[in-house]
Every structure is written in structure tokens, then in C-alpha cells.
Design an enzyme around this catalytic site. Sequence first.
Site, PDB file in Angstrom:
ATOM      1  N   VAL A 120       0.832  -1.201   0.000  1.00 11.89           N
ATOM      2  CA  VAL A 120       0.000   0.000   0.000  1.00 11.89           C
ATOM      3  C   VAL A 120       0.867   1.250   0.000  1.00 11.89           C
ATOM      4  O   VAL A 120       0.576   2.221  -0.708  1.00 11.89           O
ATOM      5  CB  VAL A 120      -0.956   0.005   1.212  1.00 11.89           C
ATOM      6  CG1 VAL A 120      -1.625   1.365   1.385  1.00 11.89           C
ATOM      7  CG2 VAL A 120      -2.023  -1.078   1.043  1.00 11.89           C
ATOM      8  N   GLU A 121       1.923   1.223   0.775  1.00 14.82           N
ATOM      9  CA  GLU A 121       2.755   2.416   0.927  1.00 14.82           C
ATOM     10  C   GLU A 121       3.522   2.775  -0.345  1.00 14.82           C
ATOM     11  O   GLU A 121       3.494   3.930  -0.782  1.00 14.82           O
ATOM     12  CB  GLU A 121       3.746   2.221   2.085  1.00 14.82           C
ATOM     13  CG  GLU A 121       3.111   2.258   3.460  1.00 14.82           C
ATOM     14  CD  GLU A 121       2.576   3.634   3.829  1.00 14.82           C
ATOM     15  OE1 GLU A 121       2.997   4.630   3.215  1.00 14.82           O
ATOM     16  OE2 GLU A 121       1.733   3.709   4.737  1.00 14.82           O
TER      17      GLU A 121
END
Length: 313
Positions: A120-121
Site C-alpha cells: 500500500v505504501e
Amino acid sequence: MLRRILLFFCLVILLPQASLANFADRPEVKNFIAQMVHKHHFVKSQLVTLFNQVKIKPVIIRSVKAPLEQKPWYLYQLLFVTQWRIHEGVAFWNKYHDALERAEKIYGVPPSIIVATIGVETKYGKNTGEHRVIDALSNIAFSESPRAPFFRHELEEFLLLTREQHVDPLKIMGSYAGAIGQPQFMPSSYREYAVHFAGNPKVDLTHNAVDVIGSVANYYHKHGWMNGEPVAVKARTQPQPFGFLTHMQPSRPSVPDGKTKLIELQGYFGKEYWLGYPNFDVIKRYNPSNLYAMAVYQLSCDISTLKGKTDHA
């Protein structure tokens, strides 16, 4: 004569602006430099030189004012819980299986959560940011943003971090908010939670995925991750008479009892309701958004499911 008068007035008007053209000439920046010199014994002339190289970037302020977490859940989900992130997550897990297994043994955080967080990051390290961290932090720290005090603290932490790591603060790249490396740690988190998981003398959260894995696991562990406990479950709604409050039940009654919170998300076809457990709040210590924590959780589930299928294929 008229030309000289016009030139004189132009100089009078422009000189004050020119004097403020250097970032370090701003009163609030001068105060910050003085505090860093007094509190942490930085060299004033070096900080003045550093801050005079800060670039003003309006795009940073615009990004802070309109983060992705302001989008409805169904759009946020489309951005982060994707087939690409699921398949790449399995590949990342397979590649760093040993490090992820070791992290789980030491910190009690499952590989799926660690992998999904990195996915996600930064898309598993493929997108760690295009802004110099000094620019990102400085632009927000000395703006009128209500979050300016937080970013001034992170700027202080960043300068301490670069001094400790013996790196040039002008060369560290990150997000528009000043987050660094594959796990997108803010400088304060980098200093407190990054670990030498690969065994090298210096922690590298930009290029060394093993350090990243250990640091993410350590972050969750230090914030209270409970190994083996649930994160969130879908809730069933039971309409009550007269359309008043609905009664929420876990969609899986076998989930252990525990402290839960109701999570309301805007789905494409209407509201979605989930029950979040303490581990859900631990994920939110990374980013205080229900959307973020749900994206990490759902991506982790999808990665685990696909990995299970491929392992038994």
C-alpha cells in the site's frame, strides 16, 4: 531623470522581496534555526546554507490539503486493493520468505500484514516518492497549515536523523509529506522503529527490503499488535422497527470476543459496516484513516489467499 526615478522606486519595492527570497530569511525559519542550534548544537551557518536551498513547491501544500483518505472507500479500495498489488505481494513474500518468517517469530506480526503495508505504501518499493524530504517538510512546517507544528517536529527529527546517519539532507527523497523509504516512515518513526534487520551497520529503508520488513514488524509490535487476534470482520445489519439504529453482529460468530469498534465505509452500492478489533487500530497508528487500515487488511487477506493457492498448486 524620469527613468532614474522609476528605477529608484523599483529598487525600493523589490529589495524587501529580494531579501526574503532566501528561505532562511523568513522569521519563522530563523527561529527554528536558532532552536536547533541551542537545543541540538547544530552549526548555524550550515543550517542557513541548507534552508536557503529549500525549494518552494505549492504542489506539496495542495497535496496535504487533499489527501487520498478523503476519497470514498470504493474509490480508495480500487486504488490500493488491486490485482497487481496482490500478485506482486505474493512475489515479494516468496522472495523474502525467510526474512518475513524471522520477523513473525521475533515480533509476532504475520507476513501478510507486513507485505500488504509495504504494498500500500510504495508498491513494494517501486514508488518511494519524488520530493526531497527537506522541501516537503519545510514547505508544510512553515506554512499556515494547522498541521505545521507536527511537521516542524518532523523537520527537527529529520535533521537529527541525517546527522546520525551521516547523509546529505538535500539528497533524501520521499513523499509530499516527507515520508521516507519503502515503508514511508516519517523521520521520527525512522529514528525510533527502524532496525538493522539485515545486519548491516546502517539501517537502509530505501534499498534494503530486509531492513524494511523488520522495521515494519517492529513498528506494529511496539504499537501493540496482538499475534493471532483478528483485525476486522464484516458486520451483518438487522433493521430495527421504525428505521432506528441497526443491530450489528459479526458475520463470523466464531470470532473471539474482544473490544470492537464499528467502522462505516462508503461502498459503491451503499454503506458497508465492519467491526474493527484492536489490531485494526494498530494499523491505524501507521495512518489514522479507517480507509488505510481497511486497505492494508483486505490486501493482506487477498495476498494470503493467492499465496495459499499457488503454494498448493
